[in-house]
Design an enzyme around this catalytic site. Structure first.
Site, PDB file in Angstrom:
ATOM      1  CG  ASN A   9     -72.746 -23.281  -8.203  1.00  0.00           C
ATOM      2  OD1 ASN A   9     -72.846 -24.509  -8.160  1.00  0.00           O
ATOM      3  ND2 ASN A   9     -73.102 -22.497  -7.197  1.00  0.00           N
ATOM      4  CD1 TRP A  10     -73.440 -26.133 -14.372  1.00  0.00           C
ATOM      5  CD2 TRP A  10     -73.473 -28.363 -14.628  1.00  0.00           C
ATOM      6  NE1 TRP A  10     -72.921 -26.429 -15.612  1.00  0.00           N
ATOM      7  CE2 TRP A  10     -72.930 -27.784 -15.796  1.00  0.00           C
ATOM      8  CE3 TRP A  10     -73.590 -29.757 -14.559  1.00  0.00           C
ATOM      9  CZ2 TRP A  10     -72.509 -28.559 -16.879  1.00  0.00           C
ATOM     10  CZ3 TRP A  10     -73.164 -30.519 -15.635  1.00  0.00           C
ATOM     11  CH2 TRP A  10     -72.636 -29.932 -16.782  1.00  0.00           C
ATOM     12  CE  LYS A  11     -76.555 -21.655  -7.542  1.00  0.00           C
ATOM     13  NZ  LYS A  11     -77.313 -20.526  -7.005  1.00  0.00           N
ATOM     14  CG  HIS A  94     -72.802 -21.029  -3.271  1.00  0.00           C
ATOM     15  ND1 HIS A  94     -74.129 -20.906  -2.908  1.00  0.00           N
ATOM     16  CD2 HIS A  94     -72.685 -20.462  -4.480  1.00  0.00           C
ATOM     17  CE1 HIS A  94     -74.777 -20.290  -3.886  1.00  0.00           C
ATOM     18  NE2 HIS A  94     -73.934 -20.004  -4.841  1.00  0.00           N
ATOM     19  CD  GLU A  96     -77.672 -21.663  -3.591  1.00  0.00           C
ATOM     20  OE1 GLU A  96     -77.199 -22.698  -4.084  1.00  0.00           O
ATOM     21  OE2 GLU A  96     -78.059 -20.703  -4.293  1.00  0.00           O
ATOM     22  CD  GLU A 166     -71.652 -16.452  -5.933  1.00  0.00           C
ATOM     23  OE1 GLU A 166     -71.895 -16.599  -7.128  1.00  0.00           O
ATOM     24  OE2 GLU A 166     -71.916 -17.319  -5.087  1.00  0.00           O
ATOM     25  N   GLY A 172     -79.815 -15.792  -7.741  1.00  0.00           N
ATOM     26  CA  GLY A 172     -81.042 -16.446  -8.164  1.00  0.00           C
ATOM     27  C   GLY A 172     -82.266 -15.552  -8.113  1.00  0.00           C
ATOM     28  CB  SER A 212     -78.921 -12.181 -11.153  1.00  0.00           C
ATOM     29  OG  SER A 212     -79.764 -12.810 -10.207  1.00  0.00           O
ATOM     30  N   GLY A 233     -74.762 -19.099 -11.871  1.00  0.00           N
ATOM     31  CA  GLY A 233     -75.684 -20.156 -11.476  1.00  0.00           C
ATOM     32  C   GLY A 233     -76.648 -20.473 -12.597  1.00  0.00           C
ATOM     33  N   GLY A 234     -77.844 -19.905 -12.518  1.00  0.00           N
ATOM     34  CA  GLY A 234     -78.921 -20.220 -13.464  1.00  0.00           C
ATOM     35  C   GLY A 234     -78.509 -20.210 -14.928  1.00  0.00           C
TER      36      GLY A 234
HETATM   37  P1  PGA Z   1     -77.283 -17.108 -10.100  1.00  0.00           P
HETATM   38  O1  PGA Z   1     -76.375 -17.916  -9.026  1.00  0.00           O
HETATM   39  O2  PGA Z   1     -76.369 -16.789 -11.254  1.00  0.00           O
HETATM   40  O3  PGA Z   1     -78.377 -18.069 -10.454  1.00  0.00           O
HETATM   41  O4  PGA Z   1     -77.751 -15.888  -9.409  1.00  0.00           O
HETATM   42  C1  PGA Z   1     -75.058 -17.533  -8.776  1.00  0.00           C
HETATM   43  C2  PGA Z   1     -74.474 -18.468  -7.758  1.00  0.00           C
HETATM   44  O5  PGA Z   1     -75.207 -18.961  -6.888  1.00  0.00           O
HETATM   45  O6  PGA Z   1     -73.255 -18.734  -7.783  1.00  0.00           O
END
Ligand code: PGA
Length: 249
Positions: A9-11, A94, A96, A166, A172, A212, A233-234
């Site tokens: 997930n590149w956001k 998600h 967010e 999640e 994050g 994470s 994510g990251g």
């Molecule tokens: P993260 O994000 O790996 O940076 O914790 C995961 C996500 O938001 O899907």
């Protein structure tokens, strides 16, 4: 056997140039045959990503979509627009999107129905906040998220659904659920599906863990019986890290 999936997930990261660079690097890595690999770029980079990955095993997902087919929804994108550029998978729910854009179980149920009608695959995200875990309400919260958004669906719809647990406190933050915490929740989720539907379906649904996940912890998390991969994510923004996670099964 269930699908094993790693989705990045590149956001809101990677412009056109960065997308070209990262996807070119990812294409240069060998992909294991037993893992489905996906990336979810921003809307503006979907078409470019589909073209660049046309000759690769990596597929492209969107990070969101609107429930409506078309109309006066400024700034929004519909399922047919996604499908029109070759995207067949969408991430919904998600954390967010839930916290920053006020999505909730009811509005997500509409999005899920709309994506199913469009014959898209859904990666459905859910998970508890830190306070909810501290007060031992995490199982109730997850149960409500799943039952309100998904448990009215017919059994047949589930072939288009991938779940992504999640825990919000792990996204994050660098803080990961322990493999035992992930396994405990994934087994709970499978039992919920078994109780609501049947054991065959419960055994077939892929449940990803997100929060994470890094090259250093992926193997231990993916080795858990009910963890079928990760939503990353990251670490998905770096080709070597992402491919190390893809190869961690
Ligand atoms: P993260 O994000 O790996 O940076 O914790 C995961 C996500 O938001 O899907």
């Amino acid at each position: 056997m269930r699908d094993q999936i790693v989705a990045g997930n590149w956001k809101m990261n990677n412009d056109q140039h960065e997308t070209q660079t990262l996807l070119t690097e990812l294409k240069n890595h060998n992909k294991p045959e037993n893992v489905r690999v996906m990336v979810a770029p921003a809307f503006t980079q979907l078409s470019q990503s589909v073209s660049l990955l046309a000759d690769d095993a990596i597929t492209v997902a969107a990070q969101n979509m609107n429930a409506a087919a078309s109309g006066a929804y400024t700034g929004e994108v519909s399922s047919s627009m996604l499908k029109g550029v070759g995207v067949k998978t969408v991430i919904l729910g998600h954390s967010e999107r839930r916290s920053l854009y006020h999505e909730n179980n009811a509005s997500l149920a509409d999005k899920v129905n709309s994506a199913l009608e469009a014959e898209m695959e859904i990666i459905f995200c859910f998970g508890e906040q830190l306070e909810e875990r501290k007060s031992n309400r995490h199982f109730d919260v997850v149960k409500a998220q799943l039952s309100e958004a998904l448990f009215s669906l017919p059994t047949s719809a589930w072939s288009q659904i991938v779940l992504a647990y999640e825990p919000v406190w792990a996204i994050g933050t660098g803080e990961t659920a322990s493999p035992a915490q992930a396994q405990e929740m994934h087994a709970f989720i499978r039992k919920l599906i078994q109780d609501q539907y049947n054991e065959t379906l419960a055994q077939e649904v892929a449940i990803l863990y997100g929060g994470s996940v890094k090259p250093g912890n992926a193997q231990e998390i993916f080795s858990m019986e009910d963890v079928d991969g990760g939503l990353i994510g990251g670490a998905s923004l770096n080709a070597n890290d992402f491919m190390a996670i893809v190869n961690a099964f």
